[in-house]
Design an enzyme around this catalytic site. Structure first.
Site, PDB file in Angstrom:
ATOM      1  N   ASN A 164       0.852  -1.196   0.000  1.00  0.00           N
ATOM      2  CA  ASN A 164       0.000   0.000   0.000  1.00  0.00           C
ATOM      3  C   ASN A 164       0.890   1.249   0.000  1.00  0.00           C
ATOM      4  O   ASN A 164       1.702   1.448   0.906  1.00  0.00           O
ATOM      5  CB  ASN A 164      -0.893  -0.043   1.256  1.00  0.00           C
ATOM      6  CG  ASN A 164      -1.831   1.153   1.338  1.00  0.00           C
ATOM      7  OD1 ASN A 164      -1.411   2.283   1.093  1.00  0.00           O
ATOM      8  ND2 ASN A 164      -3.065   0.931   1.700  1.00  0.00           N
ATOM      9  N   HIS A 212      -5.708   3.643  -1.800  1.00  0.00           N
ATOM     10  CA  HIS A 212      -7.041   3.974  -1.281  1.00  0.00           C
ATOM     11  C   HIS A 212      -7.399   5.368  -1.782  1.00  0.00           C
ATOM     12  O   HIS A 212      -6.760   6.345  -1.396  1.00  0.00           O
ATOM     13  CB  HIS A 212      -6.994   3.929   0.259  1.00  0.00           C
ATOM     14  CG  HIS A 212      -8.316   4.197   0.922  1.00  0.00           C
ATOM     15  ND1 HIS A 212      -8.464   4.152   2.287  1.00  0.00           N
ATOM     16  CD2 HIS A 212      -9.539   4.504   0.424  1.00  0.00           C
ATOM     17  CE1 HIS A 212      -9.728   4.418   2.597  1.00  0.00           C
ATOM     18  NE2 HIS A 212     -10.398   4.647   1.481  1.00  0.00           N
ATOM     19  N   ARG A 220      -9.526   8.127  -1.310  1.00  0.00           N
ATOM     20  CA  ARG A 220     -10.485   8.607  -0.303  1.00  0.00           C
ATOM     21  C   ARG A 220     -11.355   9.711  -0.866  1.00  0.00           C
ATOM     22  O   ARG A 220     -10.947  10.435  -1.771  1.00  0.00           O
ATOM     23  CB  ARG A 220      -9.725   9.128   0.929  1.00  0.00           C
ATOM     24  CG  ARG A 220      -9.251   8.027   1.840  1.00  0.00           C
ATOM     25  CD  ARG A 220      -8.598   8.602   3.081  1.00  0.00           C
ATOM     26  NE  ARG A 220      -8.383   7.577   4.081  1.00  0.00           N
ATOM     27  CZ  ARG A 220      -9.236   7.310   5.075  1.00  0.00           C
ATOM     28  NH1 ARG A 220     -10.325   8.022   5.234  1.00  0.00           N
ATOM     29  NH2 ARG A 220      -8.978   6.360   5.930  1.00  0.00           N
ATOM     30  N   ARG A 232      -7.130  12.797   0.360  1.00  0.00           N
ATOM     31  CA  ARG A 232      -6.051  13.278   1.232  1.00  0.00           C
ATOM     32  C   ARG A 232      -4.693  12.702   0.846  1.00  0.00           C
ATOM     33  O   ARG A 232      -3.675  13.280   1.140  1.00  0.00           O
ATOM     34  CB  ARG A 232      -6.355  12.995   2.698  1.00  0.00           C
ATOM     35  CG  ARG A 232      -6.246  11.553   3.083  1.00  0.00           C
ATOM     36  CD  ARG A 232      -6.337  11.381   4.582  1.00  0.00           C
ATOM     37  NE  ARG A 232      -7.662  11.621   5.072  1.00  0.00           N
ATOM     38  CZ  ARG A 232      -8.178  11.000   6.135  1.00  0.00           C
ATOM     39  NH1 ARG A 232      -7.439  10.134   6.810  1.00  0.00           N
ATOM     40  NH2 ARG A 232      -9.394  11.232   6.538  1.00  0.00           N
ATOM     41  N   GLU A 279      -8.771   0.479  -3.153  1.00  0.00           N
ATOM     42  CA  GLU A 279      -9.658   0.509  -1.988  1.00  0.00           C
ATOM     43  C   GLU A 279     -10.612   1.694  -2.131  1.00  0.00           C
ATOM     44  O   GLU A 279     -10.158   2.826  -2.375  1.00  0.00           O
ATOM     45  CB  GLU A 279      -8.850   0.685  -0.708  1.00  0.00           C
ATOM     46  CG  GLU A 279      -7.989  -0.506  -0.375  1.00  0.00           C
ATOM     47  CD  GLU A 279      -7.188  -0.296   0.904  1.00  0.00           C
ATOM     48  OE1 GLU A 279      -6.498  -1.226   1.304  1.00  0.00           O
ATOM     49  OE2 GLU A 279      -7.250   0.812   1.479  1.00  0.00           O
ATOM     50  N   THR A 288      -8.344   3.910   8.507  1.00  0.00           N
ATOM     51  CA  THR A 288      -9.555   3.084   8.503  1.00  0.00           C
ATOM     52  C   THR A 288      -9.632   2.325   9.825  1.00  0.00           C
ATOM     53  O   THR A 288      -8.896   1.371  10.051  1.00  0.00           O
ATOM     54  CB  THR A 288      -9.512   2.112   7.298  1.00  0.00           C
ATOM     55  OG1 THR A 288      -9.142   2.869   6.146  1.00  0.00           O
ATOM     56  CG2 THR A 288     -10.843   1.459   7.061  1.00  0.00           C
ATOM     57  N   GLU A 314     -11.064  -9.230   3.642  1.00  0.00           N
ATOM     58  CA  GLU A 314      -9.805  -8.838   4.275  1.00  0.00           C
ATOM     59  C   GLU A 314     -10.120  -8.539   5.732  1.00  0.00           C
ATOM     60  O   GLU A 314     -10.975  -7.698   6.033  1.00  0.00           O
ATOM     61  CB  GLU A 314      -9.221  -7.597   3.585  1.00  0.00           C
ATOM     62  CG  GLU A 314      -7.918  -7.156   4.247  1.00  0.00           C
ATOM     63  CD  GLU A 314      -7.095  -6.223   3.383  1.00  0.00           C
ATOM     64  OE1 GLU A 314      -7.238  -6.251   2.142  1.00  0.00           O
ATOM     65  OE2 GLU A 314      -6.306  -5.457   3.963  1.00  0.00           O
ATOM     66  N   HIS A 336      -3.851  -4.043   8.079  1.00  0.00           N
ATOM     67  CA  HIS A 336      -3.957  -2.865   8.928  1.00  0.00           C
ATOM     68  C   HIS A 336      -3.017  -2.976  10.119  1.00  0.00           C
ATOM     69  O   HIS A 336      -3.167  -3.842  10.967  1.00  0.00           O
ATOM     70  CB  HIS A 336      -5.364  -2.561   9.435  1.00  0.00           C
ATOM     71  CG  HIS A 336      -5.464  -1.141   9.923  1.00  0.00           C
ATOM     72  ND1 HIS A 336      -5.821  -0.104   9.097  1.00  0.00           N
ATOM     73  CD2 HIS A 336      -5.156  -0.592  11.115  1.00  0.00           C
ATOM     74  CE1 HIS A 336      -5.753   1.018   9.782  1.00  0.00           C
ATOM     75  NE2 HIS A 336      -5.338   0.755  11.007  1.00  0.00           N
TER      76      HIS A 336
HETATM   77  N1  PXP Z   1      -5.892  -3.027   4.168  1.00  0.00           N
HETATM   78  C1  PXP Z   1      -6.886  -2.126   4.107  1.00  0.00           C
HETATM   79  C2  PXP Z   1      -8.211  -2.573   3.617  1.00  0.00           C
HETATM   80  C3  PXP Z   1      -6.663  -0.783   4.480  1.00  0.00           C
HETATM   81  O1  PXP Z   1      -7.665   0.110   4.407  1.00  0.00           O
HETATM   82  C4  PXP Z   1      -5.364  -0.402   4.892  1.00  0.00           C
HETATM   83  C5  PXP Z   1      -5.098   1.006   5.273  1.00  0.00           C
HETATM   84  O2  PXP Z   1      -5.838   1.346   6.359  1.00  0.00           O
HETATM   85  C6  PXP Z   1      -4.371  -1.377   4.922  1.00  0.00           C
HETATM   86  C7  PXP Z   1      -4.650  -2.682   4.561  1.00  0.00           C
HETATM   87  C8  PXP Z   1      -2.958  -1.039   5.298  1.00  0.00           C
HETATM   88  O3  PXP Z   1      -2.859  -0.660   6.616  1.00  0.00           O
HETATM   89  P1  PXP Z   1      -1.484  -0.052   7.126  1.00  0.00           P
HETATM   90  O4  PXP Z   1      -1.238   1.204   6.355  1.00  0.00           O
HETATM   91  O5  PXP Z   1      -1.728   0.172   8.570  1.00  0.00           O
HETATM   92  O6  PXP Z   1      -0.412  -1.083   6.861  1.00  0.00           O
END
Ligand code: PXP
Length: 240
Positions: free
Chosen positions: A9, A45, A47, A51, A72, A103, A153, A194
């Site tokens: 990500n 993602h 948004r 942002r 996302e 999130t 997920e 996450h």
């Molecule tokens: N998976 C999803 C669905 C997310 O929305 C996020 C970001 O919140 C992540 C994974 C990655 O999380 P992180 O940035 O905390 O590694």
């Protein structure tokens, strides 16, 4: 050896870029490096408030990488239309509140469930693999099955927090394991994400049936320390 796929990500590369209103660091460059380094997919993602990732990033990254782009989005009309138009290989539907820092939990599947169903069906028809970002519980796995998604997920924020704070995480681990087992027996592919760090990934990879991790914040943060030495040395050479 575990064969869990890694989705990288890159939202927070865009966060750094946007902090100064410049055009660097480039999320596209990050996506290309992720691909070259063996990431199985790149996650962004988009948004509602843009942002971090922007519409142009989505188009550019989608057009330049060969590994799947995992987009996302919140379940809104605007985001559905963007996903239908851009046709990312993967779509993960996530909850979104404007004021949250990140999130903060899984989707409330009972909120506008008929609209959610419609969003899922349209995305599937459009050729995307569809995933729902949910809390790791049995009820939501069964509802996800009813909604017809390919994957779920599991939000790993809670277990990662417990691990970071050196608290006991066994009951959360067991909760994720039970939900993963149920999802797998229902024919749903299981992902997790996450808050994952080196330490929590090492623990959570032992949970059976997880096939994909999506990791962002820690990975981007850690990259600073992997790169800082080289960048300082390069500047020293430049200004010599
Ligand atoms: N998976 C999803 C669905 C997310 O929305 C996020 C970001 O919140 C992540 C994974 C990655 O999380 P992180 O940035 O905390 O590694």
């Amino acid at each position: 050896m575990s064969n869990i796929r890694l989705g990288v990500n890159i939202d927070h590369v865009a966060t750094v870029r946007n902090a100064r209103g410049e055009n660097y660091p480039s999320p596209l460059q990050a996506a290309i490096i992720a691909e070259k380094s063996g990431a199985h997919s790149v996650t962004i993602h988009l948004r509602e408030d843009r942002r971090h990732i922007r519409d142009e990033d989505l188009k550019l990254i989608k057009s330049k990488i060969k590994i799947p782009l995992n987009l996302e989005i919140a379940a809104t009309k605007e985001m559905l239309n963007i996903a239908l138009k851009n046709k990312p290989k993967f779509v993960c539907i996530v909850p979104e509140k404007r004021k949250e820092i990140t999130t903060e939990g899984g989707l409330n599947l009972n909120y506008r469930i008929n609209f959610l169903k419609e969003v899922i069906q349209k995305l599937k028809k459009n050729g995307s693999r569809v995933s729902l970002f949910i809390e790791p519980n049995l009820k939501d796995v069964l509802l996800s099955k009813k909604l017809g998604v390919h994957c779920v997920e599991f939000h790993t924020g809670k277990i990662c927090n417990l691990i970071n704070k050196k608290k006991t995480y066994k009951s959360e681990y067991d909760r994720i394991q039970a939900a993963a087992k149920l999802a797998s027996t229902q024919g749903i592919e299981v992902h997790a994400g996450h808050g994952l760090t080196y330490q929590s990934a090492k623990i959570i990879k032992k949970i059976k049936f997880i096939e994909e991790f999506n990791i962002g914040h820690f990975l981007v943060g850690e990259s600073i320390f992997y790169g800082l030495k080289n960048v300082i040395k390069k500047f020293k050479r430049i200004i010599k």
